[in-house]
Design a protein around this motif. Sequence first.
Motif, mmCIF file in Angstrom:
data_model
loop_
_atom_site.group_PDB
_atom_site.id
_atom_site.type_symbol
_atom_site.label_atom_id
_atom_site.label_comp_id
_atom_site.label_asym_id
_atom_site.label_seq_id
_atom_site.Cartn_x
_atom_site.Cartn_y
_atom_site.Cartn_z
ATOM 1 N N ARG A 179 11.901 -43.017 38.621
ATOM 2 C CA ARG A 179 13.158 -42.210 39.202
ATOM 3 C C ARG A 179 13.495 -41.937 40.734
ATOM 4 O O ARG A 179 14.922 -41.705 41.217
ATOM 5 C CB ARG A 179 13.226 -40.319 38.467
ATOM 6 N N THR A 180 12.336 -41.699 41.464
ATOM 7 C CA THR A 180 12.524 -40.903 42.226
ATOM 8 C C THR A 180 12.105 -41.906 43.553
ATOM 9 O O THR A 180 11.554 -42.292 44.894
ATOM 10 C CB THR A 180 11.739 -39.632 42.835
ATOM 11 N N PRO A 200 9.568 -43.368 49.142
ATOM 12 C CA PRO A 200 10.449 -44.519 48.915
ATOM 13 C C PRO A 200 10.501 -44.524 50.172
ATOM 14 O O PRO A 200 11.387 -43.734 51.190
ATOM 15 C CB PRO A 200 11.758 -44.674 47.451
ATOM 16 N N SER A 201 10.874 -45.596 50.642
ATOM 17 C CA SER A 201 12.421 -45.965 52.284
ATOM 18 C C SER A 201 13.181 -46.262 51.243
ATOM 19 O O SER A 201 13.422 -46.462 50.446
ATOM 20 C CB SER A 201 11.751 -47.414 52.303
ATOM 21 N N GLY A 202 13.869 -45.955 52.672
ATOM 22 C CA GLY A 202 15.696 -45.798 51.754
ATOM 23 C C GLY A 202 16.332 -46.862 51.706
ATOM 24 O O GLY A 202 15.833 -47.885 51.871
ATOM 25 N N THR A 209 10.824 -52.283 43.600
ATOM 26 C CA THR A 209 12.523 -52.164 44.586
ATOM 27 C C THR A 209 13.472 -52.100 43.160
ATOM 28 O O THR A 209 13.028 -52.862 42.118
ATOM 29 C CB THR A 209 12.759 -53.404 44.540
ATOM 30 N N ALA A 210 13.837 -50.604 43.381
ATOM 31 C CA ALA A 210 15.042 -50.034 42.189
ATOM 32 C C ALA A 210 16.548 -50.776 42.703
ATOM 33 O O ALA A 210 17.071 -50.577 43.867
ATOM 34 C CB ALA A 210 15.164 -49.284 42.312
ATOM 35 N N ARG A 226 18.717 -49.252 46.003
ATOM 36 C CA ARG A 226 18.204 -47.511 45.580
ATOM 37 C C ARG A 226 17.033 -47.321 45.973
ATOM 38 O O ARG A 226 16.969 -46.349 47.597
ATOM 39 C CB ARG A 226 18.621 -47.673 43.522
ATOM 40 N N TRP A 227 16.181 -48.102 46.014
ATOM 41 C CA TRP A 227 14.990 -47.195 46.987
ATOM 42 C C TRP A 227 14.078 -47.878 46.743
ATOM 43 O O TRP A 227 13.727 -49.203 45.523
ATOM 44 C CB TRP A 227 14.166 -45.846 46.059
ATOM 45 N N ARG A 228 13.094 -48.094 48.086
ATOM 46 C CA ARG A 228 11.891 -49.473 48.189
ATOM 47 C C ARG A 228 10.862 -48.732 48.028
ATOM 48 O O ARG A 228 11.013 -47.554 49.034
ATOM 49 C CB ARG A 228 12.514 -50.212 48.931
#
Length: 469
Positions: free
Chosen positions: A166-167, A46-48, A110-111, A120-122
């Motif tokens: 999760r990640t 994911p991207s940050g 997206t999280a 959180r992450w994308r």
Amino acid sequence: MVAAVVAALLAVGGVTWYALDGREGRTDDKATGSTKPTSSAPSTGPSGPAGAPPPDAVDAARYNAGRAPGDASVLWVRKNDIDVTTLGGDVFGPWLVGDAVVTAMYRTFTAHSVVDGTVRWRLTLDTEICRASQSASPDGRIVLAVKDVLHAETDECRRLQMVDLRTGRTGWQQKIVKEGNFDFFHEYSIAISGDTVTAGRHGYSTAYRLSDGKQLFGRWEGSDCQPYAYAGGPKLVAAVSCPTSDADKPQEEIHEVDPVTGKSRWKYRLPVGYRVGHVYSVRPLVVSATNRAAGGFGIVVLNEDGTKRTSLKGQDQYADGCSDDVAHKGNLQRCKVVADDTTLYLATAWTKDKGNDIVAFDLRTGSEVRRIPGSARHITTPLRMEGGSLVVRIAAMLGEPGSLATVAPGTTKPVEILRIPRSAARVEARFSDSPALYADGRYILVKGVVVGSTDAEEREVQTLLAFGK
């Protein structure tokens, strides 16, 4: 908007319920498939959160400024920041994984933190999402069907993609094998049970191992009847179609299948003319069925061995809230129905004079055992079970803010646990027919579709609202 919501609620089963007596029990029908090697793709990450916009603090502050004593707080608000096509974007999910709520739209995951709404992450995929599993595995993995080519003019969606929620990383990728000359339908029924994920579709089915994408089984050999859709969870249940000479008199069956071999463990044959509608619960197994030619509707409860326990008996029109739109077609389990070991909770259809109720049915006898009254100015639906009590969503309607309530076992009076501020009633009403989550005291509403005539309009659409104490 109100008219659209009411129309959606009324587009459900008819007033006539049938006993759905069928032929049942264990079977020795052959149900095997070939195993083929998997193909895989390198995992991407994911991207940050760098560059992701923050939650909409201005709107949250405005809604909270209008709070009255006892009202819930607006914890955070998110607006859309994903560019979608001119036709809009269907939202897949939500999936609650740990302390993050994950959604997907177009080709982006997206999280968001459930605490403050921050990203959180994308994760952005290389092509569009066609279908997604309704639920994640216990360890947070889902599987998607995605288009073969970005911006393809046809709906060729023969790629499966595993994503770890999760990640935010992708895992294996697999081509859905073509099981026959007429295997060209893409309304995949993607369901996860144990280490198996299915790709059911009209006339054909294929299953893969969730851990590595290896094919486990395919079309049933030596059988005229074929699975076309699945429900997952603690066991794998198949909706099966058998050939008939009369299109108005279909013959369908419900099977539990072995998630490793695909072999049928037992079958229950529906009355001629009925098709499997949706699976309200896998354990206990509660299945709806419809007869479009005759206008019939019924709900059957099956025992663990496939024998019939009972059929539900009711006189109302019901709104099970099952999503059969284009994005989720083929999903047997996307319904606003709640069941525990002994009881099924089903909303009645909303009317402008009386609103709607929630009816509790005893799964042992099929009879109505109690009725939870609603309000003429709200839409009342069952949301989930918590500690033996039913959590009820009382959604905004006709200018009145909504709330959450619990109903204790054996009672009929909802006890309010969270009240939406009147200042947020109008925006809450835009989510009346959208998915909702309630966990750890937080009530999160998720927009089901994002539409805008321009990019600027798309970015003004509020996509998530979170309320809490």
